[in-house]
Design a protein around this motif. Structure first.
Motif, mmCIF file in Angstrom:
data_model
loop_
_atom_site.group_PDB
_atom_site.id
_atom_site.type_symbol
_atom_site.label_atom_id
_atom_site.label_comp_id
_atom_site.label_asym_id
_atom_site.label_seq_id
_atom_site.Cartn_x
_atom_site.Cartn_y
_atom_site.Cartn_z
ATOM 1 N N ALA A 154 -14.197 3.912 4.024
ATOM 2 C CA ALA A 154 -13.173 2.992 4.529
ATOM 3 C C ALA A 154 -13.067 1.747 3.654
ATOM 4 N N VAL A 155 -14.188 1.297 3.071
ATOM 5 C CA VAL A 155 -14.148 0.150 2.154
ATOM 6 C C VAL A 155 -13.227 0.468 0.976
ATOM 7 N N GLY A 156 -13.400 1.666 0.407
ATOM 8 C CA GLY A 156 -12.535 2.070 -0.693
ATOM 9 C C GLY A 156 -11.090 2.184 -0.257
ATOM 10 N N ALA A 157 -10.855 2.712 0.939
ATOM 11 C CA ALA A 157 -9.487 2.857 1.453
ATOM 12 C C ALA A 157 -8.839 1.495 1.672
ATOM 13 N N LEU A 158 -9.568 0.535 2.210
ATOM 14 C CA LEU A 158 -9.025 -0.809 2.441
ATOM 15 C C LEU A 158 -8.613 -1.466 1.129
ATOM 16 N N ARG A 159 -9.369 -1.207 0.073
ATOM 17 C CA ARG A 159 -9.025 -1.769 -1.235
ATOM 18 C C ARG A 159 -7.674 -1.229 -1.708
ATOM 19 N N VAL A 160 -7.456 0.066 -1.528
ATOM 20 C CA VAL A 160 -6.187 0.675 -1.931
ATOM 21 C C VAL A 160 -5.035 0.130 -1.094
ATOM 22 N N LEU A 161 -5.250 -0.002 0.209
ATOM 23 C CA LEU A 161 -4.194 -0.531 1.080
ATOM 24 C C LEU A 161 -3.811 -1.950 0.682
ATOM 25 N N ALA A 162 -4.811 -2.766 0.320
ATOM 26 C CA ALA A 162 -4.529 -4.139 -0.108
ATOM 27 C C ALA A 162 -3.714 -4.141 -1.398
ATOM 28 N N GLU A 163 -4.065 -3.244 -2.331
ATOM 29 C CA GLU A 163 -3.324 -3.161 -3.592
ATOM 30 C C GLU A 163 -1.866 -2.797 -3.358
ATOM 31 N N LYS A 164 -1.630 -1.952 -2.363
ATOM 32 C CA LYS A 164 -0.277 -1.474 -2.088
ATOM 33 C C LYS A 164 0.493 -2.399 -1.133
ATOM 34 N N GLY A 165 -0.147 -3.494 -0.739
ATOM 35 C CA GLY A 165 0.527 -4.443 0.132
ATOM 36 C C GLY A 165 0.669 -3.975 1.568
ATOM 37 N N ARG A 166 -0.154 -3.022 1.989
ATOM 38 C CA ARG A 166 -0.115 -2.545 3.366
ATOM 39 C C ARG A 166 -1.055 -3.402 4.208
ATOM 40 N N ARG A 167 -0.517 -4.144 5.138
ATOM 41 C CA ARG A 167 -1.321 -5.053 5.962
ATOM 42 C C ARG A 167 -2.074 -4.279 7.038
ATOM 43 N N VAL A 168 -3.345 -4.638 7.205
ATOM 44 C CA VAL A 168 -4.212 -4.026 8.228
ATOM 45 C C VAL A 168 -4.554 -5.094 9.263
ATOM 46 N N PRO A 169 -4.246 -4.871 10.537
ATOM 47 C CA PRO A 169 -3.745 -3.641 11.156
ATOM 48 C C PRO A 169 -2.228 -3.626 11.392
ATOM 49 N N ASP A 170 -1.481 -4.606 10.881
ATOM 50 C CA ASP A 170 -0.056 -4.709 11.220
ATOM 51 C C ASP A 170 0.749 -3.494 10.751
ATOM 52 N N ASP A 171 0.539 -3.101 9.487
ATOM 53 C CA ASP A 171 1.286 -1.960 8.945
ATOM 54 C C ASP A 171 0.553 -0.637 9.172
ATOM 55 N N ILE A 172 -0.741 -0.698 9.124
ATOM 56 C CA ILE A 172 -1.550 0.505 9.280
ATOM 57 C C ILE A 172 -2.895 0.121 9.895
ATOM 58 N N ALA A 173 -3.275 0.797 10.965
ATOM 59 C CA ALA A 173 -4.561 0.545 11.621
ATOM 60 C C ALA A 173 -5.610 1.489 11.020
ATOM 61 N N VAL A 174 -6.846 0.995 10.878
ATOM 62 C CA VAL A 174 -7.896 1.760 10.196
ATOM 63 C C VAL A 174 -9.171 1.757 11.025
#
Length: 346
Positions: free
Chosen positions: A265-285
């Motif tokens: 999940a740490v690696g996934a959160l890094r990718v989401l941040a790079e793509k500008g996907r806000r957590v949890p507003d745009d995508i919950a993890v």
């Protein structure tokens, strides 16, 4: 008149087993049995020998004791993983600490055996076959290592932390209900309103990977949602990052992500941040493990608690009961329930 106490003036005057027997008023054989486990010794004789040992300061010779008991007073922790992963993944740190806590209280030595497939694995099996240890604990096992089959064939006392993916009926093991944990994490996202939920699954050759994936699929089916957004990872941070890139590339519309370990999940959160996907507003993890990593992510990670400390301690106690002859070497299973730890990511 008070009897003279034994005097030990130097290294050559160390008390002997014969002196212990004389002071305790028992035979040498009875003293030996009392010192080496107390088998077939009366409570009165055992107390007398213990008092004599204390009075004389007697220390058993380890080599002689081993000949009598056929024990090495050591237990192996077998980890079929690369050493660089063992010393960086908090899962293994918690396991080592918990196992050693139980062994230290019994004055037993822990031997760490790292065995990747190939020559290392063959050396490890030769070591176990020669009974250099009294029993083996196995953690993070894969289908290809066939350790459950090997240990059952050797007749060596053993216990697994985590269910063996094959031959689980041959060995004792302690696990958590990973399928229920995967379901818990997924249902949380369904209840939150997510409708396109993907998952980064664990390795398909490990029971934890397959069981957590099955829990996700079951929750998705019950909610009437598609369960095609799946990419397999390897329980590492780098593996989670690579899997997240693939998943988002194939399914950019996902609004929920169930990840089978906190490190992934740490690696996934890094990718989401790079793509500008806000957590949890745009995508919950959600993650899985709760071994310290999830508290330090940004945002802090909602996760399923994997009680690895309690599991490792229980598995160690099961192993020691086998070694002491208090429990037959049979397929005992102990399953811990999972629990959800809610934080900001979901």
């Amino acid at each position: 008149m008070t009897p003279a106490q034994p005097q030990n003036e130097g290294p050559g005057d160390a008390p002997t087993l014969d002196e212990v027997a004389r002071l305790a008023g028992v035979s040498r054989a009875t003293a030996s049995r009392a010192i080496n486990g107390g088998h077939r010794v009366s409570a009165t004789a055992l107390a007398a020998v213990e008092a004599a040992v204390q009075s004389l300061g007697y220390t058993p010779n380890p080599a002689a004791r081993s000949l009598v008991t056929r024990r090495t007073d050591s237990v192996a922790l077998v980890v079929p993983e690369p050493d660089e992963r063992v010393f960086t993944d908090p899962f293994f740190v918690h396991t080592l600490r918990s196992v050693n806590r139980v062994l230290a209280s019994r004055d037993l030595q822990l031997v760490l055996l790292l065995a990747r497939p190939g020559d290392e694995e063959r050396r490890m099996l030769r070591y176990l076959r020669k009974r250099h240890i009294d029993g083996a604990l196995v953690v993070s096992h894969h289908r290809s290592d066939r350790l459950a089959d090997h240990l059952a064939a050797l007749g060596l006392p053993s216990a697994f932390v985590g269910r063996p993916i094959d031959s689980a009926d041959k060995v004792a093991y302690v696990d958590t209900d990973n399928a229920a944990g995967g379901r818990l994490a997924t249902e949380l996202l369904v209840d939150r309103g997510c409708r396109r939920i993907g998952t980064i699954a664990g390795p398909a050759d490990m029971a934890a990977g397959t069981d957590r994936l099955e829990g996700w699929r079951a929750a998705m089916r019950d909610a009437g949602l598609s369960d095609d957004a799946v990419v397999e990872g390897d329980f590492t941070e780098a593996g989670g990052e690579a899997a997240a890139r693939e998943l988002l590339g194939r399914f950019p519309e996902v609004d929920g992500l169930v990840v089978a370990s906190d490190l992934m999940a740490v690696g996934a959160l890094r990718v989401l941040a790079e793509k500008g996907r806000r957590v949890p507003d745009d995508i919950a993890v959600t993650g899985y493990d709760d071994l310290g990593v999830s508290e330090r992510t940004s945002p802090p990670l909602t996760t399923v608690r994997n009680p690895i400390g309690e599991m490792a301690e229980q598995a160690t106690r099961l192993l020691l009961e086998q070694i002491e002859g208090e429990r037959d070497r049979q397929a005992i299973r102990v399953i811990f329930p999972p629990s959800l730890v809610r934080r900001a990511s979901a």
